[in-house]
Design a protein around this motif. Structure first.
Motif, PDB file in Angstrom:
ATOM      1  N   THR A  57       0.813  -1.217   0.000  1.00 30.38           N
ATOM      2  CA  THR A  57       0.000   0.000   0.000  1.00 30.38           C
ATOM      3  C   THR A  57       0.848   1.268   0.000  1.00 30.38           C
ATOM      4  N   SER A  58       2.099   1.144   0.422  1.00 29.85           N
ATOM      5  CA  SER A  58       2.917   2.363   0.510  1.00 29.85           C
ATOM      6  C   SER A  58       3.370   2.845  -0.865  1.00 29.85           C
ATOM      7  N   SER A  77       1.687   3.390  -3.633  1.00 28.61           N
ATOM      8  CA  SER A  77       0.831   4.453  -4.175  1.00 28.61           C
ATOM      9  C   SER A  77       0.809   5.669  -3.252  1.00 28.61           C
ATOM     10  N   VAL A  78       0.961   5.455  -1.952  1.00 32.15           N
ATOM     11  CA  VAL A  78       0.967   6.603  -1.038  1.00 32.15           C
ATOM     12  C   VAL A  78       2.190   7.492  -1.316  1.00 32.15           C
ATOM     13  N   GLY A 135       1.699   9.294  -4.426  1.00 28.44           N
ATOM     14  CA  GLY A 135       0.816  10.444  -4.227  1.00 28.44           C
ATOM     15  C   GLY A 135       1.530  11.631  -3.602  1.00 28.44           C
ATOM     16  N   MET A 136       2.450  11.357  -2.694  1.00 26.23           N
ATOM     17  CA  MET A 136       3.210  12.460  -2.085  1.00 26.23           C
ATOM     18  C   MET A 136       4.072  13.144  -3.148  1.00 26.23           C
ATOM     19  N   ALA A 180      -1.764  -4.312  -4.630  1.00 29.84           N
ATOM     20  CA  ALA A 180      -1.356  -2.946  -4.309  1.00 29.84           C
ATOM     21  C   ALA A 180       0.031  -2.640  -4.867  1.00 29.84           C
ATOM     22  N   GLU A 228      -0.510  -2.152  -8.672  1.00 29.25           N
ATOM     23  CA  GLU A 228      -1.196  -0.892  -8.991  1.00 29.25           C
ATOM     24  C   GLU A 228      -0.306   0.307  -8.684  1.00 29.25           C
ATOM     25  N   GLY A 229       0.390   0.230  -7.577  1.00 27.64           N
ATOM     26  CA  GLY A 229       1.228   1.363  -7.153  1.00 27.64           C
ATOM     27  C   GLY A 229       2.398   1.591  -8.093  1.00 27.64           C
ATOM     28  N   THR A 288       1.204   2.827 -11.461  1.00 27.66           N
ATOM     29  CA  THR A 288       0.780   4.233 -11.418  1.00 27.66           C
ATOM     30  C   THR A 288       1.994   5.158 -11.397  1.00 27.66           C
TER      31      THR A 288
END
Lengths: 325, 331
Positions: free
Chosen positions: B119-120, B122-123, B126-127, B155, B158-159, B162
Motif C-alpha cells: 500500500t505504501s 501508491s501513497v 501520491g506524495m 497494491a 497498482e502502485g 501508477t
C-alpha cells in the motif's frame, strides 16, 4: 413566469467541483476517464479543459487511486477521487478503511480526501453497477459519509466535504443524476451532520436518505389521500448521524420506519432503529420498522430491479402496517 | 580512500546502531516488556541503511516496511521514536495508538506503515504527485521498501504501474529474503528473477546482493540518484536472507540449513566490517568503538522511554476525526 427547473443533480456535482477547483489550488480531481472524456457520467465534463493542472486520468487501479490521493492529502492537497462506480470501491476498500480512515487517529495528520461514489441502481445496471456503499463505510471509525438527496445538497455537501479535514465518502445516487432538477443550488446550506425534515407530518416518521427520500415523499403523498400525515426525515449525512432530529421527529409521531436502499443486514436503517429504541423507547407507540432492498445481489432486469429496492408501493404497505400496529 | 568514504562509514555506523537497537528490542520482547510483536531486519541492514542514507529528511519521502530499522535510522528517525513506540510511551509519535514498526512522521516525509503490504507504493507516489503539483518536485525522491511476498499483492502492482505512468521519482526496494514468513519464493512467484518485473512496468531495474555492504551502498545510491535526475521509477531487487524469524515469536525453522550456510546467509555487518578494514575505510578499533557508542545511545533511549508516562484511557480523545464540528456530534 419563473424559468422551469433546469439544473440537475449531476450539474450540481460538476459545478461544485468547478467552483472548488477555481477557488482552491490544493483541490484536484483524479479518476478513471475524468479528464478530456469528462467521466463515465460526465460529472467532470469540461473540468480538465478549464483546469488542466488539476484534473487527471488514472489507470484502472482503484487501490492505487486512493493510495495516491492519501499521499497527496498528507502533502496538504484536497483530492477528489471519482470511483467510476461505487461498486468498484471494493477494490480500494483497504486503502479507504485501513489507510485513510485510521491515519488521523494514528498519526495526528488529517487526510482531507473526498471519494465520489456513484451509487445506487438504475434499471439494467445489474449486480456490479448498482450497489449502495454508505452502510459499509459508515462502520469504520475515521470516515464521514454523506448521501445527498437534493440538487442543493449535492452542491453544498460536496463543497463542504472537499474542504473538510477528514476523509469523506460522498454517495451520489445515479438515479438522481439527470432526473432530479432544481432552479438553482440555493438551499438551507445545512452542514454535514445535520438532517432535514423534508415533509412534516404527525402520524409516522420515515427516516431515510439519498434517492429513497423521493420514494418516501411519493409514498407520503399517496397516504395523505387516505388521511395519514407522514413525516419524512432526510438524514443527508449518515455518519455522523443526526440522532437529535430523528428523535425529535419520533417524539412527535410515535412511529418510525427506517428506509434505505442498501442490503438489509445491519447498516444505516438498523443503526437508526437501534438508537431510537435505546434512547427513545418511551416515545414509541409501535415497534419501529425497517425497509431495505432485498437480501440478494442487485438484479439486472428492470422488472426484478424495481422490486429489489423499496418502492412507493412497498413503502406504503409498510407504513400502513406500522400505522395499524 | 574513495570520495564517498565518509558516507560509507556513516552507513555502516547506522547499520551498527540498528543492529544494537534490534538486539535490545528482542531482549525487551523476550522479557515481556514489549507487547504485540517485534519484527527485525537482521541481515537486511546494508540495503536498508544504504537507501535511507541517500535520502534527505524533510525533502525526500521514505516509507519503510517492517525490516527497515536501519533505513529509519539512516533517514533520521530518532532512537526515541523507536523506543517510545515499542514501549508504548504517550510521548512518542504514535502515542500508544499504534505500535512497533507502525510508526512515522508523515509531515517529515516519513509515512507510518499499515500492515497491508504494497500500500505504501501508491501513497509515496501520491506524495510525489502532490509535490509536482505544487512545483516542488525538482530534485526530490520518494522511496519505499517491500519484500518478495509483497510483490505478489495487487497494491504493489497498482502502485508501481501508477508511478510508472506518472514517471515519478519513486524508488522501490525489494528485499528478496527468500521467504515471506514461511513461504518460499517458488510458492510466491514464477518469474526467474523479480528484477524482470521492471521490464513489464517500464521502469529501470537494479540488482544487488544484499549481504554485500559496499555493493549495497553503491547500488542504492545509484538508483536514488537516477530517480533524482529524472529517470523515473527505479526497482531495486536485493537477494539476501533474514537472519531471524519473521518476528521474534518465530524461530524460522523452515529455512533450510543449506540456504543459511550459502552466500545468501552472510551477515552484511560481518561482510561490511571486512570490507571497511580491508579497504582501510575504518580500523577494527574504530568499528568496535561504534558498537560501544551505539550500545550507550540505545540504552539511553530505552531508559528514557521506559520512564515516560503510558497512554491513559481516561484522558484519551476517543475520536478518529480531525474536524472539531464532526467530533462534537454523536457518532
Amino acid at each position: 413566469m419563473p424559468a422551469a427547473p433546469s439544473i440537475t443533480y449531476i450539474d450540481a456535482i460538476r459545478d461544485a467541483q468547478r467552483d472548488l477547483l477555481a477557488e482552491h489550488p490544493e483541490v484536484f480531481v483524479y479518476g478513471q476517464d475524468v479528464g478530456k472524456f469528462g467521466g463515465a457520467f460526465k460529472a467532470t465534463q469540461g473540468l480538465q479543459e478549464a483546469f488542466p493542472s488539476q484534473v487527471y486520468d488514472s489507470p484502472i487501479s482503484e487501490d492505487a487511486m486512493i493510495g495516491l490521493a492519501i499521499g497527496a492529502a498528507i502533502e496538504g492537497m484536497h483530492p477528489i477521487v471519482e470511483m467510476q462506480f461505487a461498486d468498484f470501491s471494493s477494490v480500494a476498500f483497504n486503502q479507504i478503511v485501513n489507510q485513510a480512515a485510521t491515519h488521523y487517529y494514528r498519526t495526528g495528520v488529517p487526510i482531507p480526501l473526498t471519494v465520489r461514489m456513484p451509487c445506487g441502481g438504475t434499471p439494467g445496471s445489474g449486480p456490479f453497477h448498482s450497489q449502495m456503499v454508505e452502510s459499509i463505510y459508515s462502520h469504520y471509525p475515521g470516515l464521514v459519509v454523506v448521501t445527498p438527496a437534493t440538487v442543493a445538497d449535492a452542491y453544498c455537501l460536496l463543497k463542504e466535504a472537499v474542504l473538510a479535514k477528514d476523509p469523506v465518502i460522498y454517495c451520489e445516487h445515479k438515479f438522481l443524476y439527470r432526473w432530479l432538477k432544481a432552479e438553482n443550488y440555493r438551499g438551507d446550506d445545512l452542514p454535514i451532520g445535520k438532517a432535514r425534515i423534508t415533509r412534516p407530518g404527525k402520524h409516522a416518521t420515515v427516516v431515510t436518505y439519498s434517492a429513497m427520500v423521493h420514494e418516501a415523499v411519493r409514498a407520503a403523498d399517496r397516504l395523505s389521500e387516505e388521511g395519514w400525515e407522514i413525516e419524512v426525515v432526510d438524514l443527508r449525512t449518515v455518519k455522523p448521524l443526526d440522532t437529535d432530529t430523528v428523535m425529535a421527529s419520533v417524539a412527535r409521531t410515535g412511529r418510525l420506519l427506517a428506509l434505505g436502499e442498501a442490503f438489509p443486514w445491519g447498516g444505516v436503517t438498523a443503526e437508526v432503529v437501534a438508537r431510537v429504541v435505546q434512547d427513545g423507547f418511551h416515545l414509541l407507540d409501535a415497534p419501529p420498522q425497517r425497509l431495505n432492498s432485498r437480501d440478494t445481489p442487485v438484479p439486472y432486469h428492470p422488472n426484478l430491479w424495481a422490486a429489489h429496492r423499496p418502492t412507493p408501493e412497498s413503502i406504503c404497505d409498510k407504513l400502513r402496517q406500522l400505522l395499524t400496529l | 580512500m574513495p570520495e564517498n568514504s565518509e558516507h560509507v562509514r556513516l552507513v555502516y555506523r547506522q547499520m551498527v546502531m540498528s543492529r544494537v537497537m534490534e538486539m535490545k528490542l528482542s531482549s525487551l520482547y523476550k522479557a515481556g516488556k514489549i507487547v504485540g510483536g517485534v519484527y527485525l531486519g537482521k541481515g537486511q541492514e546494508a540495503i536498508s541503511a544504504s537507501l535511507g542514507s541517500c535520502l534527505q529528511r524533510g525533502q525526500d519521502v521514505f516509507a519503510p516496511l517492517i525490516r527497515d530499522q536501519a533505513g529509519r535510522i539512516a533517514f533520521g528517525e530518532s532512537l526515541l521514536d523507536t523506543t517510545r513506540t515499542y514501549l508504548g510511551s504517550a510521548l512518542g509519535p504514535m502515542r500508544g495508538r499504534d505500535g512497533n514498526i507502525h510508526r512515522g512522521r508523515p509531515l517529515e516525509g516519513n509515512p507510518a506503515m499499515i500492515s497491508h503490504l504494497g500500500t505504501s507504493l501508491s501513497v509515496v507516489t501520491g506524495m510525489l504527485f502532490a509535490k509536482r503539483m505544487k512545483g516542488e518536485l525538482a530534485g526530490k525522491v520518494g522511496a519505499t521498501c517491500i519484500g518478495d511476498g509483497g510483490t505478489s499483492t495487487g497494491a504493489f502492482h497498482e502502485g508501481l504501474n501508477t508511478a510508472a505512468v506518472e514517471k515519478l521519482p519513486l524508488v522501490v526496494l525489494v528485499a528478496n529474503n527468500q521467504f515471506a514468513y514461511s513461504t518460499p519464493n517458488d510458492r510466491q512467484f514464477a518469474c526467474d528473477n523479480l528484477l524482470d518485473k521492471a521490464i513489464g512496468y517500464g521502469v529501470a531495474g537494479h540488482y544487488v546482493e544484499g549481504s554485500d555492504f559496499l555493493a549495497s551502498v553503491e547500488t542504492l545510491c545509484h538508483a536514488v540518484e537516477q530517480a533524482r535526475q529524472g529517470g523515473g521509477p527505479q526497482l531495486v531487487v536485493a537477494d539476501l536472507l533474514r537472519l531471524n524469524g519473521h518476528g521474534e515469536h518465530d524461530d524460522g525453522a523452515y529455512v533450510p540449513d543449506q540456504i543459511r550456510h550459502s552466500k545468501l546467509g552472510r551477515d552484511c555487518l560481518d561482510v561490511g566490517r571486512e570490507q571497511l578494514v580491508s579497504t582501510q575505510l575504518a580500523t577494527e578499533e574504530e568499528i568496535d568503538r561504534w558498537w560501544e557508542e551505539a550500545r550507550e545511545e540505545v540504552q539511553q533511549a530505552v531508559t528514557t522511554a521506559q520512564m515516560e508516562p503510558k497512554p491513559d484511557p481516561y484522558k484519551e480523545e476517543w475520536s478518529a476525526l480531525a474536524n472539531q464540528d464532526y467530533r462534537n456530534r454523536p457518532v
